[in-house]
Every structure is written in C-alpha cells, then in structure tokens.
Design a protein around this motif. Structure first.
Motif, short mmCIF file in Angstrom:
data_model
loop_
_atom_site.label_atom_id
_atom_site.label_comp_id
_atom_site.label_asym_id
_atom_site.label_seq_id
_atom_site.Cartn_x
_atom_site.Cartn_y
_atom_site.Cartn_z
N ALA A 7 -13.50 27.48 47.88
CA ALA A 7 -13.89 27.92 47.07
C ALA A 7 -15.34 28.06 47.89
N ALA A 8 -16.12 27.51 48.07
CA ALA A 8 -16.68 27.00 49.03
C ALA A 8 -17.27 27.67 50.37
N LEU A 9 -16.15 27.23 51.35
CA LEU A 9 -15.38 27.03 52.50
C LEU A 9 -14.84 28.23 52.53
N LEU A 10 -14.27 29.52 51.94
CA LEU A 10 -14.69 30.95 51.81
C LEU A 10 -15.44 31.74 51.94
N LEU A 11 -16.79 31.50 51.30
CA LEU A 11 -18.11 31.44 51.79
C LEU A 11 -18.29 32.09 52.74
N PHE A 12 -18.03 30.69 53.76
CA PHE A 12 -18.16 30.61 54.86
C PHE A 12 -17.92 32.08 56.09
N LEU A 13 -16.44 31.22 55.92
CA LEU A 13 -15.18 32.03 56.96
C LEU A 13 -15.12 33.62 56.82
N LEU A 14 -15.04 34.07 55.24
CA LEU A 14 -14.84 35.24 54.73
C LEU A 14 -15.89 36.94 55.45
N PRO A 15 -15.50 37.41 56.15
CA PRO A 15 -17.01 38.38 56.40
C PRO A 15 -17.06 39.30 55.78
N VAL A 16 -18.71 39.80 55.69
CA VAL A 16 -19.22 41.43 54.91
C VAL A 16 -18.26 41.72 55.82
N ASP A 17 -19.05 41.66 57.63
CA ASP A 17 -18.96 42.94 58.29
C ASP A 17 -18.77 41.93 59.47
N TRP A 18 -17.38 42.57 59.79
CA TRP A 18 -16.77 41.48 61.35
C TRP A 18 -17.54 41.93 62.00
N GLY A 19 -17.76 43.50 62.53
CA GLY A 19 -18.66 43.47 63.32
C GLY A 19 -19.21 42.95 63.29
N LYS A 20 -20.71 43.10 62.79
CA LYS A 20 -22.27 42.31 63.22
C LYS A 20 -21.66 40.65 62.60
N ARG A 21 -20.55 40.16 62.48
CA ARG A 21 -20.82 39.30 62.64
C ARG A 21 -21.11 38.19 61.19
N GLN A 22 -21.03 39.01 60.38
CA GLN A 22 -21.63 38.86 59.02
C GLN A 22 -21.06 38.34 57.92
N PHE A 23 -21.12 37.38 57.60
CA PHE A 23 -20.23 36.02 56.16
C PHE A 23 -20.86 36.38 55.00
N THR A 24 -20.34 36.28 54.32
CA THR A 24 -20.64 36.20 52.92
C THR A 24 -21.77 35.49 52.50
N LEU A 25 -21.43 34.09 53.19
CA LEU A 25 -22.97 32.91 52.93
C LEU A 25 -23.06 32.68 54.17
N ASN A 26 -24.48 32.45 54.99
CA ASN A 26 -24.53 31.66 56.52
C ASN A 26 -25.25 30.40 55.95
N TRP A 27 -25.65 29.67 56.56
CA TRP A 27 -25.75 28.10 56.75
C TRP A 27 -27.49 28.66 56.25
N ARG A 28 -28.43 29.44 56.63
CA ARG A 28 -29.57 29.60 55.93
C ARG A 28 -29.25 29.13 54.62
N GLN A 29 -28.46 30.74 54.25
CA GLN A 29 -28.43 30.81 53.00
C GLN A 29 -28.47 29.15 51.99
N ALA A 30 -27.02 28.76 52.46
CA ALA A 30 -26.47 27.48 52.49
C ALA A 30 -27.78 26.16 51.94
N VAL A 31 -28.47 26.55 53.57
CA VAL A 31 -29.56 24.86 53.07
C VAL A 31 -30.13 24.77 51.99
N ASP A 32 -30.33 25.93 51.18
CA ASP A 32 -31.41 25.89 50.19
C ASP A 32 -30.43 26.56 48.64
N ILE A 33 -29.16 25.49 48.78
CA ILE A 33 -29.03 25.15 47.95
C ILE A 33 -29.04 23.43 47.47
N ASP A 34 -29.28 23.43 45.80
CA ASP A 34 -29.04 21.76 45.84
C ASP A 34 -27.86 21.45 45.62
#
Length: 175
Positions: free
Chosen positions: A138-165
């Motif tokens: 489920a967590a991996l899918l957040l990184f892999l499935l796009p919100v907008d493929w044209g802009k290469r924008q995914f559900t979760l990016n690394w910058r957001q993931a770094v802020d998770i405890d």
C-alpha cells in the motif's frame, strides 16, 4: 477533549498509535502470540466505542458548556470548508490507496472470521499476503501510481515521505 479522544481513538487499530505496534511486536517475539489486524479490531473497536461514551459523559459533566450554540459557527465552518475547494486528484488517490491498504490488511482477518482460522482459504491468503507485505505494498503504491503522468507527479514523493515518522516501523523490523 481532543487529547483524550486521540488517546482513546488510537486503540481502534494496530496502526492507530505506535505503542500498539510495539506491543504487538513484543507479544509476537516474546510470547509467540500473533494477533492479526482484524482480530485486534474485533476487540478494540467495541472497547473504543464504550470508552468514547464514558469519555463524553465525564468530560460533559466536568466541563458543562456555558452556551448551547455559538452564533455564526455553522456559517463559519461552511465558509472555511468552501475555501478548501473540491478534493484534488491527489487527495482522492490517497484516499483510494488508504482504503485499499486497509482492505488488504483486514482481509485476512475477515476471511478467518467467516471461513475459520484453520481453513485453506484463510491460510493461503495469510501466507501469500502477510499483513506486513500488504502494508508495504500500500505504501509502495503511493510512490508508483501517478496523479498526473504528464507532469510526472505521483501520489507521494520522496520529500513528503521524509517528513513521515518512521520510528515505529524500524522498531518492528528489529523485533
């Protein structure tokens, strides 16, 4: 009330609060007792509801409201919600992933409830998709499935993931 409600509400699922995960890992490691996600919820959610009722009654009697309703509060809340605007595509996708991940986590327990813990179907599902693997997928899918493929924008990016405890996850990996 919010602090008490958060503490009480955290017991509802194993991932509701880090001490739940730590306790489950310790039970598994030291006592050999494995409590599945859904079985935890079968016990904890009714307990949570009873605790909420008691919490409400106690807090209401200790801190009775001086006014029944604050004038303009409903309008204020509606205006603030209106400012948020409609859900973005990313928010909808995150909700979708959350529901899928929760469904995968609860599916083993749900199957065991109806087919029995020793049934072939329940056993096969638990072997092929353990709870830890379902959570990681489920967590991996957040990184892999796009919100907008044209802009290469995914559900979760690394910058957001770094802020998770991630602390509780590392504790579980050691257990």
């Amino acid at each position: 009330m919010a602090a008490y409600a958060s503490s009480t509400g955290g017991i509802g699922t194993p991932v509701g609060t880090p001490p739940n995960l730590i306790g489950l890992a310790m039970l598994d490691k030291f006592a050999g007792v494995k409590i599945p996600f859904f079985r935890w919820m079968l016990f904890a959610v009714p307990l949570l509801l009873v605790m909420y009722v008691f919490l409400f009654v106690i807090m209401y009697h200790l801190h009775k409201p001086e006014v029944r309703r604050i004038k303009g509060s409903r309008e204020f809340v509606r205006a603030e919600v209106g400012k948020l605007g409609p859900w973005t595509r990313g928010q909808k996708k995150r909700l979708h992933r959350l529901l899928n991940g929760g469904g995968a986590l609860g599916a083993a327990g749900f199957l065991a409830l109806f087919t029995g813990t020793s049934s072939a179907v329940s056993h096969l599902y638990s072997e092929r998709l353990p709870e830890a693997v379902a959570a990681l997928l489920a967590a991996l899918l957040l990184f892999l499935l796009p919100v907008d493929w044209g802009k290469r924008q995914f559900t979760l990016n690394w910058r957001q993931a770094v802020d998770i405890d991630w602390g509780p996850c590392f504790f579980l990996a050691e257990a």
